[in-house]
Design a protein around this motif. Structure first.
Motif, PDB file in Angstrom:
ATOM      1  N   LEU A 109       0.778  -1.131  -0.156  1.00 10.82           N
ATOM      2  CA  LEU A 109      -0.072   0.138   0.084  1.00 10.82           C
ATOM      3  C   LEU A 109       0.897   1.082  -0.156  1.00 10.82           C
ATOM      4  O   LEU A 109       0.456   2.390  -0.708  1.00 10.82           O
ATOM      5  CB  LEU A 109      -0.945  -0.081   1.286  1.00 10.82           C
ATOM      6  N   ILE A 110       1.976   1.206   0.743  1.00  5.55           N
ATOM      7  CA  ILE A 110       2.765   2.380   0.898  1.00  5.55           C
ATOM      8  C   ILE A 110       3.521   2.715  -0.497  1.00  5.55           C
ATOM      9  O   ILE A 110       3.704   3.897  -1.259  1.00  5.55           O
ATOM     10  CB  ILE A 110       3.731   2.359   1.838  1.00  5.55           C
ATOM     11  N   VAL A 111       3.963   1.530  -1.483  1.00  2.00           N
ATOM     12  CA  VAL A 111       4.663   1.379  -2.574  1.00  2.00           C
ATOM     13  C   VAL A 111       3.600   1.983  -3.500  1.00  2.00           C
ATOM     14  O   VAL A 111       3.980   2.686  -4.593  1.00  2.00           O
ATOM     15  CB  VAL A 111       5.195  -0.003  -2.849  1.00  2.00           C
ATOM     16  N   ALA A 112       2.256   1.731  -3.389  1.00  2.00           N
ATOM     17  CA  ALA A 112       1.175   2.245  -4.438  1.00  2.00           C
ATOM     18  C   ALA A 112       1.376   3.675  -4.249  1.00  2.00           C
ATOM     19  O   ALA A 112       0.848   4.065  -5.510  1.00  2.00           O
ATOM     20  CB  ALA A 112       0.032   1.760  -3.900  1.00  2.00           C
ATOM     21  N   SER A 113       1.976   4.302  -3.636  1.00  2.93           N
ATOM     22  CA  SER A 113       1.898   5.880  -3.651  1.00  2.93           C
ATOM     23  C   SER A 113       3.033   6.261  -4.565  1.00  2.93           C
ATOM     24  O   SER A 113       3.148   7.516  -4.595  1.00  2.93           O
ATOM     25  CB  SER A 113       2.171   6.423  -2.340  1.00  2.93           C
ATOM     26  N   VAL A 114       3.699   5.273  -5.359  1.00  3.01           N
ATOM     27  CA  VAL A 114       4.810   5.878  -6.280  1.00  3.01           C
ATOM     28  C   VAL A 114       4.265   6.786  -7.252  1.00  3.01           C
ATOM     29  O   VAL A 114       5.111   7.649  -7.569  1.00  3.01           O
ATOM     30  CB  VAL A 114       5.287   4.597  -6.873  1.00  3.01           C
ATOM     31  N   PRO A 115       3.202   6.498  -7.788  1.00  2.00           N
ATOM     32  CA  PRO A 115       2.812   7.565  -8.806  1.00  2.00           C
ATOM     33  C   PRO A 115       2.714   9.152  -8.442  1.00  2.00           C
ATOM     34  O   PRO A 115       2.602   9.961  -8.904  1.00  2.00           O
ATOM     35  CB  PRO A 115       1.451   7.166  -9.171  1.00  2.00           C
ATOM     36  N   LEU A 116       2.227   9.147  -6.934  1.00  2.00           N
ATOM     37  CA  LEU A 116       2.203  10.546  -6.435  1.00  2.00           C
ATOM     38  C   LEU A 116       3.738  11.341  -6.410  1.00  2.00           C
ATOM     39  O   LEU A 116       3.615  12.328  -6.763  1.00  2.00           O
ATOM     40  CB  LEU A 116       1.854  10.379  -4.849  1.00  2.00           C
ATOM     41  N   TRP A 117       4.619  10.502  -6.219  1.00  2.00           N
ATOM     42  CA  TRP A 117       6.069  10.829  -6.290  1.00  2.00           C
ATOM     43  C   TRP A 117       6.440  11.076  -7.803  1.00  2.00           C
ATOM     44  O   TRP A 117       7.379  12.218  -7.814  1.00  2.00           O
ATOM     45  CB  TRP A 117       6.868  10.066  -5.537  1.00  2.00           C
ATOM     46  N   ILE A 118       5.977  10.382  -8.525  1.00  2.00           N
ATOM     47  CA  ILE A 118       6.406  10.592  -9.871  1.00  2.00           C
ATOM     48  C   ILE A 118       5.737  11.745 -10.346  1.00  2.00           C
ATOM     49  O   ILE A 118       6.280  12.640 -11.166  1.00  2.00           O
ATOM     50  CB  ILE A 118       6.196   9.318 -10.834  1.00  2.00           C
ATOM     51  N   MET A 119       4.539  12.102  -9.995  1.00  2.00           N
ATOM     52  CA  MET A 119       3.757  13.371 -10.403  1.00  2.00           C
ATOM     53  C   MET A 119       4.593  14.535  -9.913  1.00  2.00           C
ATOM     54  O   MET A 119       4.852  15.507 -10.695  1.00  2.00           O
ATOM     55  CB  MET A 119       2.532  13.362  -9.772  1.00  2.00           C
ATOM     56  N   LEU A 120       5.095  14.509  -8.602  1.00  2.00           N
ATOM     57  CA  LEU A 120       5.721  15.648  -8.337  1.00  2.00           C
ATOM     58  C   LEU A 120       7.047  15.707  -9.083  1.00  2.00           C
ATOM     59  O   LEU A 120       7.391  16.993  -9.197  1.00  2.00           O
ATOM     60  CB  LEU A 120       5.944  15.425  -6.594  1.00  2.00           C
ATOM     61  N   ALA A 121       7.784  14.869  -9.076  1.00  2.00           N
ATOM     62  CA  ALA A 121       9.089  14.824  -9.636  1.00  2.00           C
ATOM     63  C   ALA A 121       8.865  15.469 -11.187  1.00  2.00           C
ATOM     64  O   ALA A 121       9.711  16.210 -11.652  1.00  2.00           O
ATOM     65  CB  ALA A 121       9.579  13.661  -9.695  1.00  2.00           C
ATOM     66  N   ASP A 122       7.825  15.015 -11.931  1.00  2.00           N
ATOM     67  CA  ASP A 122       7.527  15.466 -13.227  1.00  2.00           C
ATOM     68  C   ASP A 122       7.123  16.820 -13.169  1.00  2.00           C
ATOM     69  O   ASP A 122       7.341  17.707 -14.310  1.00  2.00           O
ATOM     70  CB  ASP A 122       6.709  14.692 -13.848  1.00  2.00           C
ATOM     71  N   TRP A 123       6.464  17.257 -12.172  1.00  2.00           N
ATOM     72  CA  TRP A 123       6.041  18.750 -12.097  1.00  2.00           C
ATOM     73  C   TRP A 123       7.311  19.696 -11.633  1.00  2.00           C
ATOM     74  O   TRP A 123       7.442  20.679 -12.401  1.00  2.00           O
ATOM     75  CB  TRP A 123       4.849  18.782 -10.807  1.00  2.00           C
ATOM     76  N   ILE A 140      -2.803  15.287  -2.806  1.00  2.00           N
ATOM     77  CA  ILE A 140      -3.233  15.637  -1.387  1.00  2.00           C
ATOM     78  C   ILE A 140      -3.636  14.514  -0.409  1.00  2.00           C
ATOM     79  O   ILE A 140      -3.363  14.085   0.489  1.00  2.00           O
ATOM     80  CB  ILE A 140      -4.080  16.736  -1.100  1.00  2.00           C
ATOM     81  N   ALA A 141      -4.865  13.855  -1.203  1.00  2.00           N
ATOM     82  CA  ALA A 141      -5.601  12.731  -0.630  1.00  2.00           C
ATOM     83  C   ALA A 141      -4.615  11.604  -0.683  1.00  2.00           C
ATOM     84  O   ALA A 141      -4.567  10.705   0.324  1.00  2.00           O
ATOM     85  CB  ALA A 141      -6.621  12.435  -1.781  1.00  2.00           C
ATOM     86  N   GLY A 142      -3.706  11.345  -1.711  1.00  2.00           N
ATOM     87  CA  GLY A 142      -2.658  10.265  -1.565  1.00  2.00           C
ATOM     88  C   GLY A 142      -1.682  10.205  -0.168  1.00  2.00           C
ATOM     89  O   GLY A 142      -1.402   9.389   0.462  1.00  2.00           O
ATOM     90  N   PHE A 143      -1.241  11.595  -0.122  1.00  2.00           N
ATOM     91  CA  PHE A 143      -0.297  11.910   0.962  1.00  2.00           C
ATOM     92  C   PHE A 143      -0.904  11.680   2.244  1.00  2.00           C
ATOM     93  O   PHE A 143      -0.241  11.164   3.288  1.00  2.00           O
ATOM     94  CB  PHE A 143       0.486  13.038   0.716  1.00  2.00           C
ATOM     95  N   GLY A 172      12.552   5.108  -0.773  1.00  2.00           N
ATOM     96  CA  GLY A 172      12.483   4.205  -1.999  1.00  2.00           C
ATOM     97  C   GLY A 172      11.499   4.424  -3.072  1.00  2.00           C
ATOM     98  O   GLY A 172      11.915   4.613  -4.304  1.00  2.00           O
ATOM     99  N   ASN A 173      10.468   5.048  -2.512  1.00  2.00           N
ATOM    100  CA  ASN A 173       9.489   5.462  -3.667  1.00  2.00           C
ATOM    101  C   ASN A 173       9.816   6.682  -4.232  1.00  2.00           C
ATOM    102  O   ASN A 173       9.617   6.902  -5.610  1.00  2.00           O
ATOM    103  CB  ASN A 173       8.174   6.034  -2.828  1.00  2.00           C
ATOM    104  N   MET A 174      10.496   7.488  -3.449  1.00  2.00           N
ATOM    105  CA  MET A 174      11.156   8.975  -3.923  1.00  2.00           C
ATOM    106  C   MET A 174      12.318   8.587  -5.182  1.00  2.00           C
ATOM    107  O   MET A 174      12.093   9.190  -6.309  1.00  2.00           O
ATOM    108  CB  MET A 174      11.711   9.758  -3.106  1.00  2.00           C
ATOM    109  N   CYS A 175      13.099   7.846  -4.799  1.00  2.00           N
ATOM    110  CA  CYS A 175      14.099   7.348  -5.572  1.00  2.00           C
ATOM    111  C   CYS A 175      13.487   6.675  -6.962  1.00  2.00           C
ATOM    112  O   CYS A 175      14.106   6.810  -8.018  1.00  2.00           O
ATOM    113  CB  CYS A 175      15.251   6.340  -4.976  1.00  2.00           C
ATOM    114  N   TRP A 176      12.348   5.732  -6.766  1.00  4.80           N
ATOM    115  CA  TRP A 176      11.932   5.022  -8.072  1.00  4.80           C
ATOM    116  C   TRP A 176      11.159   6.050  -8.849  1.00  4.80           C
ATOM    117  O   TRP A 176      11.494   6.045 -10.184  1.00  4.80           O
ATOM    118  CB  TRP A 176      10.898   4.097  -7.288  1.00  4.80           C
TER     119      TRP A 176
END
Length: 317
Positions: A109-123, A140-143, A172-176
């Motif tokens: 479930l925590i790793v499922a938040s990877v798209p949130l971090w990719i969204m931020l990195a891409d932004w 916001i909801a994801g975090f 690890g999510n941020m790095c991914w």
């Protein structure tokens, strides 16, 4: 491992191959959480992760060179080390290490938040893609969902999630996320995408082993103590999780948008939670189910909503 970042693809890949690759990352990666948990029962986590990726990487690299791919140069190897360090070592190795103390279902479930971090990195990258308002609400909801999981407690007031393990998963999510964006944006390409995947797995796997040795994993590890369950899990992770699914993921990043690729995060946690409950008898309290649902809704929001064009350099976002 995704965002509304799309680049034009010059030569469309065969639809059947694309669909097969999506099925691989959807289904196989959901089962690898259980596979990693079983493998590290008798194999140290970073040594296990490093071993599987080194073997898979060497096999893929050898096959592609035999098929005629040119030998990579020094710059291409350096690039592979950067991507391998972010995706394989910090991303996957971190998940393996964290699963020593974090239940399989919660880790998924925590790793499922990877798209949130990719969204931020891409932004936030230079000339990054600006998310729409609904996408920001999804972030916001994801975090909030991730925070609920990390801070959750049982009926006795004890934390359900080890703080250090949760922290390693988030890093690890941020790095991914950074590795996914970097691998898509970098101008330094291997002679072929699959040769590049092999190089990344070799580099990341070697770094995994080095991290494991620094952490002292080699001192108490005796190959003769590996159980049959751990051994077969290692084989599955190496040949199915690494060679098939990881290869499919990195290849999809070259032929599809990161937003579409990120949809694996809808399915993986569901499969991981079910397998964790059925095989490992892991409980899933209502609070964690609510938090996990919040994360999945957030992932759907941020990957299905459009983004605004990037602002010109020098403008504020």
């Amino acid at each position: 491992m995704n965002r509304p970042a799309s680049q034009s693809i010059t030569s469309p890949a065969p639809l059947a191959l694309v669909l097969a690759a999506y099925l691989a990352i959807y289904l196989i990666w959901g089962s690898t959480f259980l596979g990693m948990r079983l493998a590290i029962d008798s194999i140290p986590p970073f040594l296990m992760a490093g071993g599987r990726f080194i073997i898979a990487g060497i096999l893929l690299y050898t096959v592609m060179r035999f098929r005629g791919d040119a030998a990579p140069n020094r710059r291409q190897w350096i690039n592979a080390v950067i991507i391998g360090a972010l995706l394989v070592t910090a991303g996957n190795g971190g998940v393996c290490w964290a699963q020593q103390t974090v239940p399989t279902s919660i880790a998924a479930l925590i790793v499922a938040s990877v798209p949130l971090w990719i969204m931020l990195a891409d932004w936030w990258r230079p000339n990054g893609l600006r998310p729409a308002l609904t996408t920001v609400l999804g972030l916001i909801a994801g975090f909030v969902g991730v925070g609920m999981i990390v801070m959750s407690k049982d009926d006795q007031g004890a934390r359900l999630v080890d703080p250090l393990g949760a922290g390693v998963l988030l890093v690890g999510n941020m790095c991914w996320a950074l590795g996914s964006i970097y691998s898509r944006q970098t101008k330094i390409k291997a002679p072929s995408p699959l040769l590049g995947v092999g190089m990344q797995m070799i580099a990341g796997g070697v770094l995994d082993v080095l991290v494991g040795l620094v952490l002292g994993e080699g001192r108490d590890f005796h190959p003769g103590q590996i159980t049959a369950v751990s051994a077969w899990s290692f084989v599955y992770l190496t040949f199915v999780g690494s060679l098939v699914a990881y290869t499919a993921y990195v290849w999809l990043l070259t032929v599809s948008s990161t937003a579409k690729v990120s949809t694996y995060a809808y399915v993986n946690p569901v499969i991981a939670v079910v397998l964790g409950h059925v095989v490992l008898k892991e409980a899933l309290p209502h609070s964690l189910a609510l938090a996990g649902g919040l994360i999945l809704v957030a992932v759907i929001l941020i990957t299905r909503n459009p983004v605004k064009p990037p602002l010109p350099r020098g403008d504020s976002q």
